[in-house]
Design a protein around this motif. Structure first.
Motif, PDB file in Angstrom:
ATOM      1  N   SER A  79      34.007  46.280  43.665  1.00  0.00           N
ATOM      2  CA  SER A  79      34.830  47.436  43.289  1.00  0.00           C
ATOM      3  C   SER A  79      34.840  48.519  44.359  1.00  0.00           C
ATOM      4  CB  SER A  79      34.346  48.029  41.955  1.00  0.00           C
ATOM      5  OG  SER A  79      33.073  48.626  42.098  1.00  0.00           O
ATOM      6  N   SER A  80      34.064  48.317  45.419  1.00  0.00           N
ATOM      7  CA  SER A  80      33.971  49.300  46.500  1.00  0.00           C
ATOM      8  C   SER A  80      34.529  48.719  47.789  1.00  0.00           C
ATOM      9  CB  SER A  80      32.507  49.710  46.719  1.00  0.00           C
ATOM     10  OG  SER A  80      32.341  50.355  47.970  1.00  0.00           O
ATOM     11  N   GLU A  81      35.576  49.339  48.314  1.00  0.00           N
ATOM     12  CA  GLU A  81      36.171  48.871  49.570  1.00  0.00           C
ATOM     13  C   GLU A  81      35.165  48.945  50.710  1.00  0.00           C
ATOM     14  OE1 GLU A  81      40.259  49.691  52.139  1.00  0.00           O
ATOM     15  OE2 GLU A  81      40.043  50.500  50.113  1.00  0.00           O
ATOM     16  N   GLU A  82      34.356  49.994  50.714  1.00  0.00           N
ATOM     17  CA  GLU A  82      33.349  50.160  51.764  1.00  0.00           C
ATOM     18  C   GLU A  82      32.300  49.054  51.684  1.00  0.00           C
ATOM     19  OE1 GLU A  82      30.215  53.559  53.439  1.00  0.00           O
ATOM     20  OE2 GLU A  82      31.213  53.832  51.511  1.00  0.00           O
ATOM     21  N   SER A  83      31.840  48.742  50.460  1.00  0.00           N
ATOM     22  CA  SER A  83      30.841  47.697  50.275  1.00  0.00           C
ATOM     23  C   SER A  83      31.378  46.342  50.714  1.00  0.00           C
ATOM     24  CB  SER A  83      30.402  47.628  48.800  1.00  0.00           C
ATOM     25  OG  SER A  83      29.541  46.539  48.580  1.00  0.00           O
ATOM     26  N   VAL A  84      32.631  46.049  50.366  1.00  0.00           N
ATOM     27  CA  VAL A  84      33.243  44.771  50.745  1.00  0.00           C
ATOM     28  C   VAL A  84      33.335  44.656  52.266  1.00  0.00           C
ATOM     29  CG1 VAL A  84      35.380  43.423  50.694  1.00  0.00           C
ATOM     30  CG2 VAL A  84      34.512  44.456  48.591  1.00  0.00           C
ATOM     31  N   ALA A  85      33.801  45.718  52.911  1.00  0.00           N
ATOM     32  CA  ALA A  85      33.937  45.700  54.373  1.00  0.00           C
ATOM     33  C   ALA A  85      32.583  45.488  55.052  1.00  0.00           C
ATOM     34  CB  ALA A  85      34.580  47.003  54.851  1.00  0.00           C
TER      35      ALA A  85
ATOM     36  N   VAL B  41      39.243  40.821  43.847  1.00  0.00           N
ATOM     37  CA  VAL B  41      39.801  39.629  44.488  1.00  0.00           C
ATOM     38  C   VAL B  41      40.637  40.028  45.703  1.00  0.00           C
ATOM     39  CG1 VAL B  41      41.463  37.739  44.185  1.00  0.00           C
ATOM     40  CG2 VAL B  41      39.781  38.225  42.396  1.00  0.00           C
ATOM     41  N   VAL B  42      41.447  41.070  45.543  1.00  0.00           N
ATOM     42  CA  VAL B  42      42.294  41.532  46.644  1.00  0.00           C
ATOM     43  C   VAL B  42      41.433  42.004  47.818  1.00  0.00           C
ATOM     44  CG1 VAL B  42      44.022  43.231  47.342  1.00  0.00           C
ATOM     45  CG2 VAL B  42      44.179  42.161  45.089  1.00  0.00           C
ATOM     46  N   ARG B  43      40.412  42.795  47.522  1.00  0.00           N
ATOM     47  CA  ARG B  43      39.566  43.341  48.597  1.00  0.00           C
ATOM     48  C   ARG B  43      38.871  42.229  49.388  1.00  0.00           C
ATOM     49  NH1 ARG B  43      38.091  46.880  44.138  1.00  0.00           N
ATOM     50  NH2 ARG B  43      39.175  48.876  44.384  1.00  0.00           N
ATOM     51  N   CYS B  44      38.292  41.273  48.659  1.00  0.00           N
ATOM     52  CA  CYS B  44      37.561  40.199  49.346  1.00  0.00           C
ATOM     53  C   CYS B  44      38.509  39.281  50.107  1.00  0.00           C
ATOM     54  CB  CYS B  44      36.727  39.410  48.337  1.00  0.00           C
ATOM     55  SG  CYS B  44      35.374  40.361  47.608  1.00  0.00           S
ATOM     56  N   THR B  45      39.684  39.037  49.549  1.00  0.00           N
ATOM     57  CA  THR B  45      40.678  38.219  50.241  1.00  0.00           C
ATOM     58  C   THR B  45      41.134  38.902  51.522  1.00  0.00           C
ATOM     59  OG1 THR B  45      41.413  37.255  48.150  1.00  0.00           O
ATOM     60  CG2 THR B  45      42.933  37.093  50.011  1.00  0.00           C
ATOM     61  N   LYS B  46      41.364  40.220  51.445  1.00  0.00           N
ATOM     62  CA  LYS B  46      41.729  40.990  52.637  1.00  0.00           C
ATOM     63  C   LYS B  46      40.665  40.867  53.725  1.00  0.00           C
ATOM     64  CE  LYS B  46      45.451  43.878  52.094  1.00  0.00           C
ATOM     65  NZ  LYS B  46      46.480  44.159  53.129  1.00  0.00           N
ATOM     66  N   ALA B  47      39.399  40.767  53.295  1.00  0.00           N
ATOM     67  CA  ALA B  47      38.301  40.742  54.259  1.00  0.00           C
ATOM     68  C   ALA B  47      38.216  39.424  55.016  1.00  0.00           C
ATOM     69  CB  ALA B  47      36.975  41.013  53.541  1.00  0.00           C
ATOM     70  N   VAL B  48      38.598  38.305  54.375  1.00  0.00           N
ATOM     71  CA  VAL B  48      38.423  37.006  55.034  1.00  0.00           C
ATOM     72  C   VAL B  48      39.718  36.397  55.571  1.00  0.00           C
ATOM     73  CG1 VAL B  48      36.414  36.447  53.615  1.00  0.00           C
ATOM     74  CG2 VAL B  48      38.671  35.624  52.911  1.00  0.00           C
TER      75      VAL B  48
ATOM     76  N   MET C 237      37.986  46.974  34.485  1.00  0.00           N
ATOM     77  CA  MET C 237      38.258  45.529  34.485  1.00  0.00           C
ATOM     78  C   MET C 237      39.305  45.178  35.532  1.00  0.00           C
ATOM     79  SD  MET C 237      38.013  43.987  30.600  1.00  0.00           S
ATOM     80  CE  MET C 237      37.578  45.403  29.603  1.00  0.00           C
ATOM     81  N   MET C 238      40.325  45.997  35.656  1.00  0.00           N
ATOM     82  CA  MET C 238      41.338  45.736  36.677  1.00  0.00           C
ATOM     83  C   MET C 238      40.743  45.916  38.074  1.00  0.00           C
ATOM     84  SD  MET C 238      44.470  44.691  36.859  1.00  0.00           S
ATOM     85  CE  MET C 238      45.346  45.116  35.345  1.00  0.00           C
ATOM     86  N   ASP C 239      39.873  46.898  38.230  1.00  0.00           N
ATOM     87  CA  ASP C 239      39.281  47.185  39.530  1.00  0.00           C
ATOM     88  C   ASP C 239      38.369  46.052  39.999  1.00  0.00           C
ATOM     89  OD1 ASP C 239      38.838  48.658  41.804  1.00  0.00           O
ATOM     90  OD2 ASP C 239      37.277  49.907  40.929  1.00  0.00           O
ATOM     91  N   VAL C 240      37.564  45.512  39.083  1.00  0.00           N
ATOM     92  CA  VAL C 240      36.637  44.436  39.445  1.00  0.00           C
ATOM     93  C   VAL C 240      37.341  43.085  39.455  1.00  0.00           C
ATOM     94  CG1 VAL C 240      34.574  43.162  38.725  1.00  0.00           C
ATOM     95  CG2 VAL C 240      34.603  45.660  38.612  1.00  0.00           C
ATOM     96  N   ASN C 241      37.995  42.753  38.350  1.00  0.00           N
ATOM     97  CA  ASN C 241      38.536  41.399  38.186  1.00  0.00           C
ATOM     98  C   ASN C 241      39.727  41.117  39.090  1.00  0.00           C
ATOM     99  OD1 ASN C 241      36.645  41.385  36.161  1.00  0.00           O
ATOM    100  ND2 ASN C 241      38.090  41.264  34.479  1.00  0.00           N
ATOM    101  N   TYR C 242      40.570  42.127  39.293  1.00  0.00           N
ATOM    102  CA  TYR C 242      41.765  41.921  40.132  1.00  0.00           C
ATOM    103  C   TYR C 242      41.605  42.520  41.526  1.00  0.00           C
ATOM    104  CZ  TYR C 242      46.357  42.710  42.139  1.00  0.00           C
ATOM    105  OH  TYR C 242      47.416  42.766  43.012  1.00  0.00           O
ATOM    106  N   MET C 243      41.373  43.827  41.601  1.00  0.00           N
ATOM    107  CA  MET C 243      41.284  44.456  42.921  1.00  0.00           C
ATOM    108  C   MET C 243      40.097  43.921  43.718  1.00  0.00           C
ATOM    109  SD  MET C 243      43.876  46.258  43.557  1.00  0.00           S
ATOM    110  CE  MET C 243      43.227  46.934  45.095  1.00  0.00           C
TER     111      MET C 243
END
Length: 259
Positions: free
Chosen positions: A62-68, A115-122, A107-113
């Protein structure tokens, strides 16, 4: 073991449930599994039970910074990602009028966004390499809405919409995008989703073991399948619902709305 040997596979939500079971099965097949979740202690427990080498990283989807930070660390420490399994997610089953706005948002932030954040990362790295695989663990709830799951079902519908659209963009790139849509699974997911146990009691006969779902995910990776519905009966049910929604409501409403 052959095709998965030494493949670097990142699993989000790897600290329990099907995440930890997928890690066990993939490790047995020779993959180098990177376990990702918020709880470091649980990740270490899962890692201790693996048959092969592994990595682990703390990750809050749920955190863009954490994902990056997490995926930068994965790349620096373990190398480029061959396969990402977007598995992190949670649900809470409540009537719409009793579900606060912050639960819809989380739920939208974790379950959907997530997925978007992690996909953006790889994805940029996979596109540059001309290969890779992203597996999104969605849900039958992403195709078939049921009572008391408006927030959860909407988040999983979003995951499937995202997956189906992005798949079209990735044609010819060498990157595979898959969706796995399980029905109810016998995991700690329901500790939070169904605290009083009423849903589990009603659909216990229909619940799948995490081992079965994890095995299906492994097959999706090995065979590069684009989509799998689990169990098969649920997949047929969603197709019938799409074709004959009013009739399906009458015939199945009493079964699928037992939360």
């Amino acid at each position: 073991m052959g095709m998965l040997k030494e493949q670097r596979i990142v699993i989000t939500g790897a600290s329990s449930g099907i995440g930890s079971e997928m890690a066990r099965q993939l490790s047995k097949r020779g993959a180098f599994v990177v376990l990702a979740a918020r709880n470091q202690d649980k990740l270490e427990q899962v890692g201790a039970g693996l048959s092969g080498p592994f990595g682990l990283v703390r990750l809050d989807v749920s955190s863009e910074e954490s994902v990056a930070e997490a995926f930068q660390r994965i790349n620096d420490t373990y190398g480029s990602v061959d396969c990402l399994i977007n598995n992190a997610g949670f649900g809470r089953f409540k009537p719409f009028t009793e579900t606060p706005m912050n639960e819809f948002e989380s739920m939208m932030d974790v379950n959907y966004m997530g997925v978007v954040r992690c996909t953006k990362a790889v994805l940029p790295g996979m596109l540059a390499a001309g290969k890779g695989h992203i597996v999104n663990i969605a849900s039958i709830a992403g195709k078939l809405g049921t009572a008391k799951s408006s927030a959860y079902s909407a988040s999983k519908h979003a995951v499937l919409g995202f997956t189906n659209a992005l798949r079209q963009e990735l044609r010819g790139t060498g990157v595979t995008l898959s969706a796995v849509n399980p029905g109810p699974i016998d995991t700690p997911f329901f500790t939070e989703a169904d605290p009083d146990g009423s849903y589990v009691k009603n659909v216990g006969w229909f619940m799948m073991k995490p081992e079965k779902v994890a095995k299906a995910v492994v097959q999706v990776i090995e065979r590069k399948k684009t989509e799998v519905d689990l169990p098969w009966a649920a997949g047929i049910g969603t197709k019938l619902y799409q074709l004959f929604p009013r009739l399906a409501d009458k015939l199945a409403g009493g079964v699928i709305n037992k939360k």
